[in-house]
Design a protein around this motif. Structure first.
Motif, PDB file in Angstrom:
ATOM      1  N   SER A 196       0.828  -1.209   0.000  1.00 48.28           N
ATOM      2  CA  SER A 196       0.000   0.000   0.000  1.00 48.28           C
ATOM      3  C   SER A 196       0.860   1.255   0.000  1.00 48.28           C
ATOM      4  N   SER A 197       1.896   1.262   0.803  1.00 50.22           N
ATOM      5  CA  SER A 197       2.786   2.420   0.856  1.00 50.22           C
ATOM      6  C   SER A 197       4.043   2.053   1.611  1.00 50.22           C
ATOM      7  N   THR A 198       5.076   2.826   1.378  1.00 48.55           N
ATOM      8  CA  THR A 198       6.330   2.670   2.112  1.00 48.55           C
ATOM      9  C   THR A 198       6.816   4.063   2.479  1.00 48.55           C
ATOM     10  N   ASP A 199       7.850   4.138   3.266  1.00 50.12           N
ATOM     11  CA  ASP A 199       8.298   5.423   3.789  1.00 50.12           C
ATOM     12  C   ASP A 199       9.770   5.630   3.458  1.00 50.12           C
ATOM     13  N   ILE A 200      10.073   6.606   2.622  1.00 52.05           N
ATOM     14  CA  ILE A 200      11.435   6.819   2.140  1.00 52.05           C
ATOM     15  C   ILE A 200      12.437   7.025   3.279  1.00 52.05           C
ATOM     16  N   PRO A 201      12.190   7.928   4.230  1.00 47.41           N
ATOM     17  CA  PRO A 201      13.189   8.093   5.299  1.00 47.41           C
ATOM     18  C   PRO A 201      13.453   6.801   6.055  1.00 47.41           C
TER      19      PRO A 201
END
Length: 456
Positions: free
Chosen positions: A145-150
């Motif tokens: 669904s989504s991931t988080d770059i940092p």
């Protein structure tokens, strides 16, 4: 730098800062069993290999040596489906699929390093080469669904950073903060993520490509639309970020990423000073000669860096050419369009100035003179000279290339009209630069010392 193959940023981390997983979740994967999750399109009957422990980080992670390990991370969130659409009846594919499949094959064939492949969903999953390649070719079957770059970047520099090792992250790097008020802090988020592990030799090379895109596009800014279906009429960028100790990044770039043209920028990577020499028999003007004591011997392959001027004036100028062998530098620093504004001559007690910078051509390459040893040439003119020997320096400044601002947009909710751009790309790279820049004034790519003196 463009090419008919136009490779674009790969690893669309179409992101929400909501963070589907935490830093600890990801790091935990480096020392535990990989979750048993094998998409049906991947090699039938294949079993996901066990997750191995992340290599121990030595005190000096920047110790130079042969490249030992390559970790490739491919982001497979929903925003990446347009790069890797499920193969249709026509059997057509995107340029992203062609490029990334070829890249994975080249990495897998490399005999000089240990290769490990991962997909990034809610956390990294260890894949075989065959599994990841099949995902690229056949399309994402179970997108995240989504991931988080940092969080991803923090994980790479915390859990997978090791001597002579590089981590290659393939993504569209569309960073979507939780709310518009967080947008001014994008660069800070990236800086904090990369800096948390305190890697003193950290380097990042960014290679940008563009691909046709078939599917739903998820803008970073949700103020207008949350999703653009049947996108896109324009190419969409994707990127390879190569992260690791400076010398390992340099070696990997030269071995695998300089073969095909791409937009590029490098942070914290250090390069050897290129071979160079004055060329007294190539486009020289006026009365001057090599000032080195042994110059009269004209030893084969010798290089010279002292200009001894017999006479010079405004009506009788001296012009000399310095040959540079830049073949070991990345394509960015070999591009004449980059060299002309960024190669500077620093001088004292003279009006010496660069009047031309040009690349080798068939004539110079086939010449019997010393110019056939060099890839680029810098022509300098002098009309005024001091009474004593004075140093000159050819300095290549490390400036941000123009393509970054050209590929950056503040609003990607109308991407078909905006063109091949990435939301807040400049801010992402501001965050990288803040970590890798060691001084307030960025170190030059190289400095070549010369001497200008009156003839004896």
């Amino acid at each position: 730098m463009t090419s008919s193959f136009r490779l674009l940023p790969a690893v669309a981390l179409g992101l929400l800062l909501t963070g589907c997983y935490s830093r600890d979740d990801i790091k935990g994967q480096a020392g535990t069993e990989t979750p048993a999750e094998v998409p049906p399109t991947e090699v039938p009957g294949a079993v996901a290999p066990k997750e191995t422990a992340a290599p121990a980080v030595a005190a000096d992670a920047g110790a130079a040596g042969p490249l030992q390990a390559i970790n490739v991370f491919l982001e497979v969130s929903g925003s990446m489906e347009g790069f890797m659409p499920k193969t249709g009846g026509s059997g057509s594919n995107t340029r992203f699929q062609q490029h990334v499949a070829q890249f994975l094959s080249e990495v897998n064939r490399s005999s000089a390093a240990r290769k490990t492949f991962f997909r990034i969903k809610e956390k990294p999953y260890r894949d075989s080469y065959q599994q990841l390649s099949q995902t690229v070719r056949g399309g994402i079957q179970q997108p995240a669904s989504s991931t988080d770059i940092p969080t991803v970047l923090d994980t790479l520099v915390s859990g997978y950073y090791a001597p002579n090792t590089v981590n290659v992250l393939i993504s569209d790097f569309i960073y979507s903060p939780k709310n518009a008020g967080a947008i001014p802090y994008i660069s800070t988020d990236i800086t904090d993520a990369l800096n948390r592990a305190q890697r003193p030799d950290l380097a990042v090379s960014v290679y940008g490509y563009a691909s046709d895109f078939r599917g739903a596009y998820y803008p970073a800014l949700k103020t207008a639309v949350r999703k653009i279906n049947s996108c896109c009429d324009t190419d969409i960028p994707y990127y390879f970020w190569v992260i690791g100790p400076a010398d390992a990044v340099r070696r990997f770039d030269a071995a695998l990423l300089e073969k095909q043209p791409a937009q590029q920028v490098h942070f914290g990577v250090k390069y050897p000073v290129p071979a160079s020499s004055l060329l007294s028999r190539f486009q020289n003007v006026g009365s001057w000669y090599y000032g080195e004591k042994d110059a009269s011997k004209r030893a084969a392959g010798a290089s010279y860096h002292t200009v001894a001027v017999s006479s010079v004036s405004a009506k009788g100028p001296v012009e000399f050419v310095v040959g540079l062998d830049l073949k070991t530098l990345p394509g960015l620093y070999r591009d004449v369009k980059y060299l002309k504004p960024n190669l500077q001559l620093q001088a004292q007690d003279t009006d010496a100035k660069i009047i031309d910078v040009f690349a080798a051509n068939d004539q110079t390459k086939n010449s019997s003179g010393a110019e056939n040893q060099y890839t680029h040439f810098v022509k300098v003119r002098v009309t005024k000279l001091g009474k004593a020997a004075r140093p000159l320096q050819l300095v290549l400044k490390n400036q941000r290339p123009a393509w970054i601002s050209q590929w950056t947009t503040k609003n990607d909710s109308n991407i078909n009209q905006a063109g091949a751009k990435t939301f807040a790309l400049s801010s992402l790279l501001d965050g990288v630069e803040a970590v890798t820049a060691t001084d307030q004034e960025k170190a030059p790519v190289f400095t070549i010392p010369l001497t200008l003196q009156p003839a004896d």
